[in-house]
Design an enzyme around this catalytic site. Sequence first.
Site, PDB file in Angstrom:
ATOM      1  CG  ASP A  37      17.323  38.629  13.678  1.00  0.00           C
ATOM      2  OD1 ASP A  37      18.465  38.554  13.193  1.00  0.00           O
ATOM      3  OD2 ASP A  37      16.295  38.333  13.036  1.00  0.00           O
ATOM      4  CG  HIS A  92      19.630  34.963  15.156  1.00  0.00           C
ATOM      5  ND1 HIS A  92      18.770  35.161  14.091  1.00  0.00           N
ATOM      6  CD2 HIS A  92      18.911  34.267  16.078  1.00  0.00           C
ATOM      7  CE1 HIS A  92      17.587  34.606  14.361  1.00  0.00           C
ATOM      8  NE2 HIS A  92      17.658  34.065  15.570  1.00  0.00           N
TER       9      HIS A  92
END
Length: 462
Positions: free
Chosen positions: A278, A301
């Site tokens: 993430d 991310h």
Amino acid sequence: MALTRLLLPISILWFCFYSSHTILQKDPLLICVNGDPGFDQRAYPTYFGPILDEFSSIMGFEPSILSLERFNPVGGPETSPDTDISVDDFGARGDGTDDTKAFEKAWKDACSSGSVLIVPENKNYLLKQITFSGPCKSDLRVKIRGTIEASSDQSDWVGHNRKRWIEFEDISNLTLEGGGTSNGNGETWWDSSCKRKKSLPCKSAPTALTFRSCKNLIVSDLSIKDSQKMHLSFDKCQDVIASNLMVTAPEHSPNTDGIHITGTQRIHVMNSVIGTGDDCISIESGSKMVIATNITCGPGHGISIGSLGDRNSEAHVSGVLVDGGNLFDTTNGLRIKTWQGGSGSAKNIKFQNIVMHNVTNPIIIDQYYCDSKDPCPEQESAVKVSNVAYMNIRGTSASEVAVKFDCSKSSPCQGYIVGNINLVGNGGKETTMSCSNIVQGLLREGLSTFLFMKRRVHECSY
């Protein structure tokens, strides 16, 4: 020597803010105007004046604001006695059996005496959910030299707080260091996540290390791996240095943010390597004066502000500087993400000196963020995004659109500088910039300024 070593990060922290502010005052597009004789900053005084004033209000504070109280020789807190205690002294075995009770006893002793608490090297200590609470008697140092592991059996969390594994709360003047490892053993949690298996119900999972309501905090020289959910969270903390951290989890491990910052003021994350499933760094509501320097990110991310405004909430983030770093194969690079229906603001933000390596969305503002199984409804209100600068960002984009500003129709983005952006596709392919709903001017009047691939950009619409 010890005092000098501890003062160094504070000096770096002040230098980063001061140098960024000084350069921006002199010429916010100093780097990018080389080779572009058609651009003259002086032609846009009404634009640059307000944004410089806004940045000055955040970056122009006195150095004393950034000084941790423990380093103040006049009237500072009592220093810790030169005494070491080991968790082994309280019955910890480090052989895979449950050492939670021994750690609780060791903490109680160290907190009341100010001793240095040691987690010995070459041992694996199994801990169930545990909270280390303050206030403590004096400055406190914890040296993790070995490995701390979480139980992989989810039944061990019955009757405990499933949202946190190891928590430090209400502590001032804490240093956590030592070169050791925290292993969340998160595989079983990832396998039962609704993000991985859509048919499963969504349940909470623990954050590996949480610091809540802590002041004058240093976290350094640690490896944090395979967390059940987020790896490291700073919640409502003040005056924090997080440095020389290695945060890792597989690319497809769900919701495993590297460093999560929420409600925290005056924090510097530096010289760290983060690769997870993430966000490498996520900055959420209530955070002010956040600096991240020399960050290596990937997989993951990217570096994100948000998400903000979910469930029609009010959110505020201001005074963010991301300066220096490399992003490798991330799905996003530098991202601001907000939900429809929210309110509040994200403002006075600067990203600079970043290198992208095959990043899918190198620069993105997404004000229609929707992390939901069902489509998100159209809503009028939105978090206001304003006074944002992107400077000296280069590298390769995995997508044709390297810069995308998808701002809210009802609350357009306002006050942007984009300069010296040199992002090409793999193989040297040309990339493009896309933007919508950006106010043509800052607060009053003037032109928003975009320099992309050394060209002026005019097609941003509102």
